[in-house]
Design a protein around this motif. Structure first.
Motif, mmCIF file in Angstrom:
data_model
loop_
_atom_site.group_PDB
_atom_site.id
_atom_site.type_symbol
_atom_site.label_atom_id
_atom_site.label_comp_id
_atom_site.label_asym_id
_atom_site.label_seq_id
_atom_site.Cartn_x
_atom_site.Cartn_y
_atom_site.Cartn_z
ATOM 1 N N GLU A 239 0.836 -1.173 -0.021
ATOM 2 C CA GLU A 239 -0.034 0.283 0.122
ATOM 3 C C GLU A 239 0.859 1.024 0.150
ATOM 4 O O GLU A 239 0.212 2.196 -0.074
ATOM 5 C CB GLU A 239 -0.604 0.317 1.560
ATOM 6 N N SER A 260 3.827 7.807 -0.597
ATOM 7 C CA SER A 260 2.458 8.309 0.258
ATOM 8 C C SER A 260 2.027 6.605 0.160
ATOM 9 O O SER A 260 2.457 5.598 -0.275
ATOM 10 C CB SER A 260 1.586 8.529 -1.276
ATOM 11 N N GLU A 262 -1.277 4.450 0.046
ATOM 12 C CA GLU A 262 -3.100 4.808 -0.501
ATOM 13 C C GLU A 262 -3.845 5.592 0.190
ATOM 14 O O GLU A 262 -4.831 5.892 -0.419
ATOM 15 C CB GLU A 262 -3.672 3.409 -0.783
ATOM 16 N N ASP A 263 -4.089 5.036 1.860
ATOM 17 C CA ASP A 263 -5.331 5.526 2.488
ATOM 18 C C ASP A 263 -5.339 6.515 2.551
ATOM 19 O O ASP A 263 -5.699 8.079 3.072
ATOM 20 C CB ASP A 263 -5.625 4.676 3.428
ATOM 21 N N ASP A 264 -3.839 7.871 2.300
ATOM 22 C CA ASP A 264 -4.161 9.112 2.983
ATOM 23 C C ASP A 264 -4.282 10.478 2.245
ATOM 24 O O ASP A 264 -4.710 9.763 0.707
ATOM 25 C CB ASP A 264 -1.784 9.073 1.813
ATOM 26 N N LYS A 289 4.295 6.220 9.503
ATOM 27 C CA LYS A 289 3.316 6.966 8.284
ATOM 28 C C LYS A 289 2.166 7.831 9.332
ATOM 29 O O LYS A 289 2.342 7.989 10.366
ATOM 30 C CB LYS A 289 1.844 5.491 8.490
ATOM 31 N N SER A 291 -0.888 9.152 9.369
ATOM 32 C CA SER A 291 -1.793 8.731 9.881
ATOM 33 C C SER A 291 -2.217 8.294 11.206
ATOM 34 O O SER A 291 -2.863 8.344 11.948
ATOM 35 C CB SER A 291 -2.953 8.177 8.798
#
Length: 354
Positions: A239, A260, A262-264, A289, A291
């Protein structure tokens, strides 16, 4: 606070910073398209009719052999495309272009002669070293204060401006410029506040960094395979999409790979996602990460993308460009309003007021 005081603060801040804001606004608006400009300027160093391969190890070895004791970053590495290195010493930076298959160095560009980097340095320091960086911080702060005081001063007119109830009267110059100033100020207010706040924060960090004495780099040679490292990341962390590699800056330092997830959210900077890799074994030592980090870390990761519109597509960049030019226009119209008010007061025998 009385209206006259607000007007004085607004006028003083705007008049002091006005000329410099014109320069910052113009350069900032151009820098919105820095990636597009770089792509055009880098075209002569791009390979053609090359197989879809990527040999980072050969390319890195060639660069480290030719440019010893330079801190090295790999800023573009895609199969079949020229690999772009950004190498740095305290007083010099260069782009180096390398063939993706055989590791041959295709050419190099000194950053001091490169359009977007020249503009960027002017934008954050006026090419005047630490003093220039501090001046940019001061003028950026004055611009922010002028936006806040202007909002408080004309807050009752915001609704009228948004509903286009204030008329532009070309035959009455002062009224015309006042209305134009209001329209531009209100419609550009939100993004200008974002640009001013992020600009002040960036200027502060750049000023602090400029006060530190840079060290001569002594980076070690890469003792592992970057190609294998990228394969491992692709297999174990699919990811994550790497797009920037910082080679180890000292013997004990790791290789840092940015990119990056994928859910950023689109406003996170790639430089705040970090995969730390051992320079000797190639093992993944740590994954950081954005997030999963505290709120302040997330906020810091948004500053640069928000200031330069790095996340925006063509339409978004055009909006950023127009809003970036609103600062210079506000400075010019604000000066005209101040000058005409001053002349009117003088003719009427009134004491001049800012």
């Amino acid at each position: 606070m009385k209206k006259i005081k607000l007007l004085q603060y607004h006028s003083i801040c705007s008049l002091i910073a006005g000329g410099f804001l014109i320069l910052l606004g113009i350069t900032g608006s151009i820098l919105i398209f820095n990636e597009d400009i770089d792509q055009a300027l880098f075209a002569p160093y791009q390979v053609n009719d090359t197989a879809e391969v990527l040999n980072l190890d050969s390319a890195t070895a060639a660069v480290q052999k030719k440019y010893k004791n330079w801190n090295t970053r790999i800023i573009h590495f895609k199969k079949g495309e020229s690999i772009v290195f950004n190498i740095r010493r305290p007083e010099q930076r260069m782009f180096v272009f390398v063939h993706p298959e055989n590791g041959e160095i295709l050419g190099a560009i000194d950053e001091s002669t490169h359009l977007t980097k020249w503009l960027l340095k002017f934008h954050y320091s006026f090419h005047s070293g630490v003093i220039g960086r501090i001046l940019v911080l001061i003028f950026g702060t004055l611009f922010l204060i002028s936006l806040i005081t202007g909002t408080l001063l004309y807050r009752k007119n915001i609704r009228k401006v948004l509903l286009f109830k204030i008329k532009l009267k070309p035959n009455k110059r002062r009224a015309f410029y006042s209305a134009l100033h209001s329209y531009i100020g209100v419609w550009a207010l939100l993004l200008n506040l974002i640009l001013a706040i992020t600009g002040v924060l960036l200027a502060y960090s750049v000023s602090v960094a400029g006060l530190k004495t840079p060290k001569e780099p002594e980076p070690p040679l890469v003792a592992t395979s970057l190609d294998k490292v990228l394969s491992t990341i692709d297999r174990e962390i699919p990811e994550f999409h790497p797009s920037y590699i910082r080679l180890a800056s000292s013997k004990k330092a790791p290789i840092v790979i940015n990119g990056s997830f994928e859910d950023d959210p689109f406003v996170y900077s790639i430089h705040y996602n970090k995969i730390l890799v051992s320079n000797t074994t190639g093992d993944i030592e740590k994954v950081k990460k954005v997030s999963e980090q505290p709120l302040i870390y997330k906020a810091n990761s948004m500053i640069t993308p928000l200031h330069y519109g790095q996340f925006a597509g063509l339409i978004g960049k055009l909006v950023y460009c127009l809003i970036g030019m609103s600062g210079p226009v506000l400075s010019i119209t604000g000066f005209i309003i101040w000058y005409k008010r001053k002349n009117t007061n003088h003719k009427n025998g009134l004491k001049p007021k800012l």
